[in-house]
Motif scaffolding. Sequence first.
Motif, PDB file in Angstrom:
ATOM      1  N   ALA A  18       1.005  -1.131  -0.250  1.00 21.88           N
ATOM      2  CA  ALA A  18       0.219  -0.204   0.252  1.00 21.88           C
ATOM      3  C   ALA A  18       0.885   1.185  -0.071  1.00 21.88           C
ATOM      4  CB  ALA A  18      -0.768  -0.301   1.059  1.00 21.88           C
ATOM      5  N   ARG A  19       0.781   1.836  -1.027  1.00 24.49           N
ATOM      6  CA  ARG A  19       1.530   3.547  -0.668  1.00 24.49           C
ATOM      7  C   ARG A  19       0.765   4.580  -0.387  1.00 24.49           C
ATOM      8  NH1 ARG A  19       4.752  -0.483  -1.097  1.00 24.49           N
ATOM      9  NH2 ARG A  19       6.252  -0.864  -2.408  1.00 24.49           N
TER      10      ARG A  19
ATOM     11  N   GLY B  15      -8.997  -4.594   2.505  1.00 26.26           N
ATOM     12  CA  GLY B  15      -8.144  -2.656   2.000  1.00 26.26           C
ATOM     13  C   GLY B  15      -8.239  -1.408   3.131  1.00 26.26           C
ATOM     14  N   ILE B  16      -8.064  -2.150   4.591  1.00 31.84           N
ATOM     15  CA  ILE B  16      -8.061  -1.573   5.292  1.00 31.84           C
ATOM     16  C   ILE B  16      -7.296  -1.249   6.019  1.00 31.84           C
ATOM     17  CG2 ILE B  16      -9.285  -0.899   7.527  1.00 31.84           C
ATOM     18  CD1 ILE B  16     -12.158  -2.603   6.243  1.00 31.84           C
ATOM     19  N   VAL B  17      -6.543   0.199   6.601  1.00 31.32           N
ATOM     20  CA  VAL B  17      -5.284   0.119   7.479  1.00 31.32           C
ATOM     21  C   VAL B  17      -5.797  -0.395   9.241  1.00 31.32           C
ATOM     22  CG1 VAL B  17      -3.343   1.379   8.242  1.00 31.32           C
ATOM     23  CG2 VAL B  17      -3.967   0.921   5.458  1.00 31.32           C
TER      24      VAL B  17
ATOM     25  N   GLU C 253      -1.003   8.644   5.710  1.00 36.49           N
ATOM     26  CA  GLU C 253      -0.629   8.177   4.281  1.00 36.49           C
ATOM     27  C   GLU C 253       0.844   7.552   4.025  1.00 36.49           C
ATOM     28  OE1 GLU C 253      -2.532  12.195   2.192  1.00 36.49           O
ATOM     29  OE2 GLU C 253      -1.217  12.818   3.592  1.00 36.49           O
ATOM     30  N   ALA C 254       1.595   7.675   4.854  1.00 41.45           N
ATOM     31  CA  ALA C 254       2.844   6.858   3.553  1.00 41.45           C
ATOM     32  C   ALA C 254       2.516   4.914   3.666  1.00 41.45           C
ATOM     33  CB  ALA C 254       4.017   7.216   4.815  1.00 41.45           C
ATOM     34  N   PHE C 255       1.199   5.125   4.581  1.00 37.46           N
ATOM     35  CA  PHE C 255       1.015   3.106   5.242  1.00 37.46           C
ATOM     36  C   PHE C 255      -0.161   3.104   4.078  1.00 37.46           C
ATOM     37  CE2 PHE C 255       3.084   4.457   8.928  1.00 37.46           C
ATOM     38  CZ  PHE C 255       3.566   3.639   9.329  1.00 37.46           C
ATOM     39  N   GLY C 256      -0.566   3.925   3.408  1.00 37.88           N
ATOM     40  CA  GLY C 256      -1.638   3.600   2.049  1.00 37.88           C
ATOM     41  C   GLY C 256      -3.108   4.347   3.017  1.00 37.88           C
ATOM     42  N   GLY C 257      -2.829   4.708   4.622  1.00 41.51           N
ATOM     43  CA  GLY C 257      -4.456   5.287   4.822  1.00 41.51           C
ATOM     44  C   GLY C 257      -4.738   6.952   4.492  1.00 41.51           C
TER      45      GLY C 257
END
Length: 433
Positions: free
Chosen positions: A73-74, A109-111, A153-157
């Motif tokens: 995830a980006r 698809g959930i952080v 955001e850096a973890f895709g969230g």
Amino acid sequence: MTDHERVTVTCAAGKITGRSDGEIARFHSIPYSVIPGPFEDARRLPREQLSLIDATVHRPDTVALSVVAPAGARELADLPVVVYIHGGRFEYGTHGDRRADGAPNARDGIVTVHVGYRVKLEGFARFHDDEPNHYRGIDDCQLGLEWVQRNIEAFGGDPTNVTLVGQSAGATVALWLARRDHYRGAFRRIIAMSPCFPRQSFEQRKGSLRMVLGKPVTRVSLSRLAAEKPEVLARAYDRFRTIHGLDMALGPAGFDGAELTELPILLTSTRDEHYDMPAGRAVDAKGLGPAMVRLLARRMGVRGSVASYLRSVLELDPERPMGRLIGDSANRRWVSQAAEEAPGPVWLAEFVAGPRPALHCAEIPHLFGLAPEAQTDAGRELFVGFVRGNAPDWAAHDPATGRKTQVLNIANNDVILMEDTLKMVREAFSPAR
């Protein structure tokens, strides 16, 4: 860079290295604050202290947070984010609670972020110079939420799509963070599972703590004990919590749902909560349940007619009246009060377990997708849909037009809509002020 074992994410907090199995990436025990002393307020962690962070190993004794995300995830993936606050009577628990593991969320698809916080006296004792309604354990979680806003955001969230989820004491913390005097815009909705506010404030119980300590209840005194004689402090706390054994010994007190920010809230409880606690089970097994309910109901928060409440309990479950009182007093009354008073939309869900009791914590694996039947679990579908921003498909709780509750049977996955399942509790327990 990723090599299927180690993965490094660069964010405002620094370079954080976790582990990935190619499907799910885990980042354990990330520090998010500076705690100058056990009874001091935490501060935001300066970025320069965190250029390289090893998050490959879980350190359960630290006040930290963990992140579980889809591998690969980006930034700008804008995945929904769950921030989970663990329960444990404000006395125990960790940011690595495996009962609410984030792996199924990552697959959907959930952080997921698990936030740890200080418990016991370090987190919830209050001193003369503390601000009103301030608790260090809750302030720890506030700093954790701020870390999420700066870094997720850096973890895709997506930091604008955060659902704050708590169970038991964690649900209490979540609701406290939603008060207008605490809310800072770090989450958009709440799932509060079986919240549990103490019936008395710390100030009302301070005398009993002073008695077992044999010392003043001050920041200086407790800090000295923690540093020089931690075993003495631990024993004193054990005696203190025994004195208040019919309730949570600590925690934020004076809940008023009208003070909440107008946010969507999914409130859940289990039908039987603490029904099976040894003390209540022993009383009921001896046939003493009705007598003990009459004796203890007022102490445990019943403000309406004790006789009427007992009649309702006996109609529902004649074998376990004391077990019912324990669960209603500890959790279900707060669910009812929050539903009645919250200014925003509230949906109620109740978990049952067929012929077996649905006990406290029974819903966690179902909501987090960890139950064996999770792929077809209605509780899981409800959880994921709400986290993605979808309103539940039944009417919001409204005292004027209808108190609807979705009842989910975790034994067979049946779902039915019922009217006013908490009526007995609402009529017995008046709001705490």
